[in-house]
Design a protein around this motif. Sequence first.
Motif, mmCIF file in Angstrom:
data_model
loop_
_atom_site.group_PDB
_atom_site.id
_atom_site.type_symbol
_atom_site.label_atom_id
_atom_site.label_comp_id
_atom_site.label_asym_id
_atom_site.label_seq_id
_atom_site.Cartn_x
_atom_site.Cartn_y
_atom_site.Cartn_z
ATOM 1 N N PHE A 69 83.707 -88.867 10.640
ATOM 2 C CA PHE A 69 83.094 -90.098 10.163
ATOM 3 C C PHE A 69 81.837 -90.399 10.978
ATOM 4 N N GLU A 70 81.893 -90.242 12.293
ATOM 5 C CA GLU A 70 80.716 -90.491 13.130
ATOM 6 C C GLU A 70 79.553 -89.596 12.718
ATOM 7 N N TYR A 71 79.870 -88.357 12.361
ATOM 8 C CA TYR A 71 78.825 -87.414 11.963
ATOM 9 C C TYR A 71 78.275 -87.750 10.574
ATOM 10 N N TRP A 72 79.138 -88.171 9.661
ATOM 11 C CA TRP A 72 78.767 -88.374 8.261
ATOM 12 C C TRP A 72 78.621 -89.843 7.865
ATOM 13 N N LYS A 73 78.663 -90.777 8.797
ATOM 14 C CA LYS A 73 78.706 -92.187 8.426
ATOM 15 C C LYS A 73 77.464 -92.664 7.675
ATOM 16 N N HIS A 74 76.376 -91.966 7.755
ATOM 17 C CA HIS A 74 75.165 -92.325 7.018
ATOM 18 C C HIS A 74 75.052 -91.549 5.707
ATOM 19 N N THR A 75 76.171 -90.975 5.262
ATOM 20 C CA THR A 75 76.184 -90.121 4.085
ATOM 21 C C THR A 75 77.290 -90.548 3.128
ATOM 22 N N GLN A 76 76.951 -90.637 1.859
ATOM 23 C CA GLN A 76 77.958 -90.904 0.832
ATOM 24 C C GLN A 76 78.558 -89.562 0.417
ATOM 25 N N LEU A 77 79.889 -89.492 0.410
ATOM 26 C CA LEU A 77 80.562 -88.290 -0.066
ATOM 27 C C LEU A 77 80.791 -88.419 -1.563
ATOM 28 N N ILE A 78 80.431 -87.382 -2.286
ATOM 29 C CA ILE A 78 80.589 -87.347 -3.734
ATOM 30 C C ILE A 78 81.565 -86.216 -4.044
ATOM 31 N N PRO A 108 67.765 -96.544 3.947
ATOM 32 C CA PRO A 108 67.840 -97.606 4.962
ATOM 33 C C PRO A 108 68.470 -98.897 4.404
ATOM 34 N N GLU A 109 68.197 -99.207 3.144
ATOM 35 C CA GLU A 109 68.776 -100.405 2.529
ATOM 36 C C GLU A 109 70.289 -100.270 2.385
ATOM 37 N N GLU A 110 70.756 -99.089 2.000
ATOM 38 C CA GLU A 110 72.196 -98.856 1.868
ATOM 39 C C GLU A 110 72.883 -98.914 3.237
ATOM 40 N N VAL A 111 72.237 -98.376 4.267
ATOM 41 C CA VAL A 111 72.791 -98.440 5.625
ATOM 42 C C VAL A 111 72.909 -99.898 6.061
ATOM 43 N N ALA A 112 71.878 -100.698 5.790
ATOM 44 C CA ALA A 112 71.908 -102.119 6.155
ATOM 45 C C ALA A 112 73.060 -102.827 5.446
ATOM 46 N N ALA A 113 73.274 -102.519 4.171
ATOM 47 C CA ALA A 113 74.375 -103.140 3.423
ATOM 48 C C ALA A 113 75.727 -102.727 3.996
ATOM 49 N N LEU A 114 75.881 -101.472 4.395
ATOM 50 C CA LEU A 114 77.129 -101.004 5.004
ATOM 51 C C LEU A 114 77.356 -101.698 6.346
ATOM 52 N N ARG A 115 76.313 -101.848 7.125
ATOM 53 C CA ARG A 115 76.450 -102.566 8.409
ATOM 54 C C ARG A 115 76.857 -104.010 8.174
ATOM 55 N N PHE A 116 76.223 -104.665 7.198
ATOM 56 C CA PHE A 116 76.552 -106.054 6.878
ATOM 57 C C PHE A 116 78.008 -106.187 6.451
ATOM 58 N N ALA A 117 78.525 -105.165 5.749
ATOM 59 C CA ALA A 117 79.923 -105.176 5.282
ATOM 60 C C ALA A 117 80.899 -104.738 6.370
ATOM 61 N N GLY A 118 80.367 -104.373 7.552
ATOM 62 C CA GLY A 118 81.248 -103.948 8.640
ATOM 63 C C GLY A 118 81.793 -102.532 8.479
ATOM 64 N N ARG A 119 81.132 -101.713 7.663
ATOM 65 C CA ARG A 119 81.580 -100.349 7.415
ATOM 66 C C ARG A 119 80.910 -99.332 8.327
ATOM 67 N N LEU A 120 79.900 -99.726 9.084
ATOM 68 C CA LEU A 120 79.243 -98.821 10.049
ATOM 69 C C LEU A 120 79.253 -99.466 11.418
#
Length: 120
Positions: A69-78, A108-120
């Motif tokens: 997760f630490e390695y892939w946390k900035h990546t969406q798995l499909i 960067p916008e998706e990362v910001a949204a994940l941080r706001f949601a507490g997912r990163l």
Amino acid sequence: MQVIATEAALRLIQELKAAHGPLMFYQSGGCCEGSAPMCFPLGEFRIGSRDVQLGDIGGAPFYISAPQFEYWKHTQLIIDVVPGFGAAFSLEGPGGLQFLTRSHVFTPEEVAALRFAGRL
């Protein structure tokens, strides 16, 4: 969303659910099967205290190890499906199809949204 599935993967998940009941997924980290999404009957694979649930696909929880997760946390798995014989321990293995992980690096916008949601 940190994990999603293609329509083909969702169809296969429904077929496997009909045959095996509730399911779960674990993103393998390498070892015997390479890095592949593994599908199990719900509860058959032991989730560790540090494993991270990325979300659900087709109603099945999807987990990954904390180091991955630490390695892939900035990546969406499909999660997709391709012809072939899947991982030996994964439910789809004998059926001539295999689950495959594709990826999308978050903007960067998706990362910001994940941080706001507490997912990163």
